[in-house]
Design a protein around this motif. Structure first.
Motif, PDB file in Angstrom:
ATOM      1  N   MET A 269      76.876 121.951  10.915  1.00  0.00           N
ATOM      2  CA  MET A 269      75.947 121.202  10.063  1.00  0.00           C
ATOM      3  C   MET A 269      76.570 119.842   9.739  1.00  0.00           C
ATOM      4  O   MET A 269      77.202 119.657   8.697  1.00  0.00           O
ATOM      5  N   THR A 270      76.368 118.900  10.653  1.00  0.00           N
ATOM      6  CA  THR A 270      77.096 117.631  10.602  1.00  0.00           C
ATOM      7  C   THR A 270      76.986 116.930   9.258  1.00  0.00           C
ATOM      8  O   THR A 270      77.991 116.610   8.616  1.00  0.00           O
ATOM      9  N   SER A 271      75.764 116.656   8.816  1.00  0.00           N
ATOM     10  CA  SER A 271      75.575 115.886   7.577  1.00  0.00           C
ATOM     11  C   SER A 271      76.091 116.642   6.363  1.00  0.00           C
ATOM     12  O   SER A 271      76.613 116.045   5.415  1.00  0.00           O
ATOM     13  N   MET A 272      75.956 117.973   6.379  1.00  0.00           N
ATOM     14  CA  MET A 272      76.480 118.764   5.266  1.00  0.00           C
ATOM     15  C   MET A 272      78.011 118.715   5.237  1.00  0.00           C
ATOM     16  O   MET A 272      78.624 118.707   4.169  1.00  0.00           O
ATOM     17  N   LEU A 273      78.626 118.678   6.421  1.00  0.00           N
ATOM     18  CA  LEU A 273      80.083 118.584   6.438  1.00  0.00           C
ATOM     19  C   LEU A 273      80.540 117.228   5.910  1.00  0.00           C
ATOM     20  O   LEU A 273      81.538 117.141   5.191  1.00  0.00           O
ATOM     21  N   TYR A 274      79.799 116.175   6.250  1.00  0.00           N
ATOM     22  CA  TYR A 274      80.100 114.872   5.657  1.00  0.00           C
ATOM     23  C   TYR A 274      80.063 114.977   4.124  1.00  0.00           C
ATOM     24  O   TYR A 274      80.918 114.435   3.420  1.00  0.00           O
ATOM     25  N   ALA A 275      79.015 115.637   3.632  1.00  0.00           N
ATOM     26  CA  ALA A 275      78.841 115.763   2.176  1.00  0.00           C
ATOM     27  C   ALA A 275      79.993 116.530   1.556  1.00  0.00           C
ATOM     28  O   ALA A 275      80.543 116.135   0.520  1.00  0.00           O
ATOM     29  N   LEU A 276      80.361 117.649   2.175  1.00  0.00           N
ATOM     30  CA  LEU A 276      81.450 118.455   1.628  1.00  0.00           C
ATOM     31  C   LEU A 276      82.757 117.680   1.654  1.00  0.00           C
ATOM     32  O   LEU A 276      83.517 117.689   0.672  1.00  0.00           O
ATOM     33  N   ARG A 277      83.025 117.011   2.767  1.00  0.00           N
ATOM     34  CA  ARG A 277      84.266 116.237   2.853  1.00  0.00           C
ATOM     35  C   ARG A 277      84.325 115.182   1.754  1.00  0.00           C
ATOM     36  O   ARG A 277      85.359 115.006   1.102  1.00  0.00           O
ATOM     37  N   GLU A 278      83.216 114.460   1.534  1.00  0.00           N
ATOM     38  CA  GLU A 278      83.212 113.429   0.502  1.00  0.00           C
ATOM     39  C   GLU A 278      83.339 114.050  -0.885  1.00  0.00           C
ATOM     40  O   GLU A 278      84.046 113.529  -1.748  1.00  0.00           O
ATOM     41  N   GLY A 279      82.649 115.180  -1.114  1.00  0.00           N
ATOM     42  CA  GLY A 279      82.768 115.861  -2.401  1.00  0.00           C
ATOM     43  C   GLY A 279      84.198 116.299  -2.678  1.00  0.00           C
ATOM     44  O   GLY A 279      84.709 116.140  -3.800  1.00  0.00           O
ATOM     45  N   LEU A 280      84.864 116.837  -1.669  1.00  0.00           N
ATOM     46  CA  LEU A 280      86.258 117.253  -1.825  1.00  0.00           C
ATOM     47  C   LEU A 280      87.166 116.052  -2.063  1.00  0.00           C
ATOM     48  O   LEU A 280      88.086 116.107  -2.895  1.00  0.00           O
ATOM     49  N   ARG A 281      86.891 114.959  -1.345  1.00  0.00           N
ATOM     50  CA  ARG A 281      87.704 113.746  -1.539  1.00  0.00           C
ATOM     51  C   ARG A 281      87.616 113.273  -2.983  1.00  0.00           C
ATOM     52  O   ARG A 281      88.638 112.898  -3.589  1.00  0.00           O
ATOM     53  N   LEU A 282      86.413 113.311  -3.542  1.00  0.00           N
ATOM     54  CA  LEU A 282      86.224 112.856  -4.920  1.00  0.00           C
ATOM     55  C   LEU A 282      86.921 113.783  -5.918  1.00  0.00           C
ATOM     56  O   LEU A 282      87.478 113.328  -6.917  1.00  0.00           O
TER      57      LEU A 282
END
Length: 410
Positions: A269-282
């Motif tokens: 789930m490409t876009s969801m993985l982007y979201a999770l990565r950014e959420g974790l970064r924050l």
């Protein structure tokens, strides 16, 4: 032919125990270009996500990755991987989501043993340890933060007791990860399931999990037997282990996909993985301890305001979950009418509850991006106004003043 207008969801102040408001930076990340799932850029994003998940779960486990699906997919993946038909599973239940663990374990063919506590309380660690010695289960499955009652279960002593007895422990930390300490290694937890849509402030759709080598050994033992059965190789009866029922949620296959082999299992789930990565970064940019302190601060201000309003709290205060506050609905007040007015007039959503608590309490979440001073003050002022409109007598203005005292260091 019917015409459909542009999609334009209303802006809300979401103060429920999940889902919560999503950080705009996470939403922006979801708009980035799609990459192929085996593009080196994308596999690097996968690796970074695993690295950040290890920090979030406070673990050195090799395996920490998201299962594609809502939080329940992570719970099912862990339980279906760990439970073989006939295994004995002990489940301490102190709210709605303990019953969910029970149902999934039963569907896996487990011999399920439950112990229960009245809703609004949790177990003393000694009570769970006593049940471990009495029933000698293969697995203990337990909820860390029970959002249905707003309580948090202490786990450190229980995890260490499981390790000493060579019993696996799987923990539902969906409501707590990223908002309340979850110390996977220090507490000797074998498998932990988190949630994206609560304290991580990522849209629902991915379930971060982590598990250690004790869990991996069981997964691989089942996988080897499954491979033997499929190839026609004779497997001794004493070594036969039932095949993992789900293909999509098979952790042994998912770790082949997330590991260095990158064996194709599903389309990520490409876009969801982007979201999770950014959420974790924050989360990590803020710092775990700082984040936990922020959740405690806004909970303190919220509780002070509600108390100044004269409202009664539900549940045992000693085991209150930082990120969920439960209020007894005042006698004579229509709880759903209050919730509707909060939503319609102020754009604020709070939650009711389930089962024996339905219609008796409101649940207010202070989670992730929704956990901020603006939201707390907005909610307190709005709730006061709505209760007055419903004929409830209270000291007007006291709630906001009490919360402001907290924010000003009082």
């Amino acid at each position: 032919m019917k015409r459909f207008g542009d999609l334009a969801p209303s802006l809300r102040t979401i103060m429920t125990p999940g889902p919560v408001e999503v950080d705009p930076r996470v939403l922006r990340a979801m708009s980035f270009p799609i990459l192929g799932q085996f593009d080196p850029e994308f596999t690097a994003i996968m690796n970074e996500t695993m690295e950040m998940l290890r920090e979030l779960f406070q673990t050195k486990n090799k395996w920490a990755f998201p299962v594609d699906g809502t939080s329940r997919s992570g719970i099912e993946a862990v339980l279906t991987g760990l439970i073989e038909p006939g295994d004995k599973v002990l489940i301490p239940i102190y709210g709605r989501f303990g019953y969910l663990l029970q149902e999934i374990a039963q569907r896996c063919g487990a011999e399920v043993v439950t112990i229960t506590k009245p809703w609004g309380s949790v177990f003393e660690p000694a009570e769970v340890i006593e049940a471990l010695d009495l029933h000698q289960p293969d697995l203990l499955a337990i909820v860390h933060g029970e959002t249905s009652t707003g309580r948090v279960q202490p786990l450190a002593e229980i995890g260490k007791a499981c390790r000493q007895r060579d019993i696996l422990i799987a923990v539902d930390a969906v409501a707590t990860i990223g908002g309340v300490p979850v110390e996977t290694d220090a507490w000797c937890l074998d498998a932990v399931i988190g949630g994206a849509q609560k304290c991580l402030s990522v849209p629902s759709g991915m379930a971060p999990v982590t598990y250690n080598e004790r869990v991996e050994r069981k997964l691989l033992a089942r996988k080897r037997v499954e491979a033997g059965l499929q190839s026609g190789t004779e497997v001794p009866d004493e070594n036969r282990r039932p095949i993992i029922q789900s293909n999509y949620l098979d952790l042994s296959q998912l770790q082949d996909y997330w590991g260095p082999q990158r064996l194709n299992h599903h389309t990520e789930m490409t876009s969801m993985l982007y979201a999770l990565r950014e959420g974790l970064r924050l989360v990590l940019e803020e710092g775990l301890e700082e984040r936990f302190a922020r959740h405690r601060l806004h909970e303190k201000a919220l509780v002070a305001g509600l108390a100044a309003m004269g409202l009664d709290f539900y549940g045992d205060e000693s085991c209150k979950l930082t990120v969920v506050t439960c209020i007894a609905i005042p006698e004579g007040i229509d709880g759903e009418s209050v919730r509707s007015m909060l939503l319609d007039r102020f754009g604020i959503e709070i939650a009711s509850s389930f089962g024996p608590l339905k219609g008796k309490i409101w649940r207010i979440g202070t989670m992730g991006f929704s956990c901020n001073q603006k939201n707390v003050l907005h909610l307190l002022g709005a709730l006061e106004a709505v209760l007055i409109r419903h004929g409830h007598s209270l000291p007007a203005g006291a709630a906001l003043q009490a919360a402001l005292e907290i924010y000003e260091g009082g």
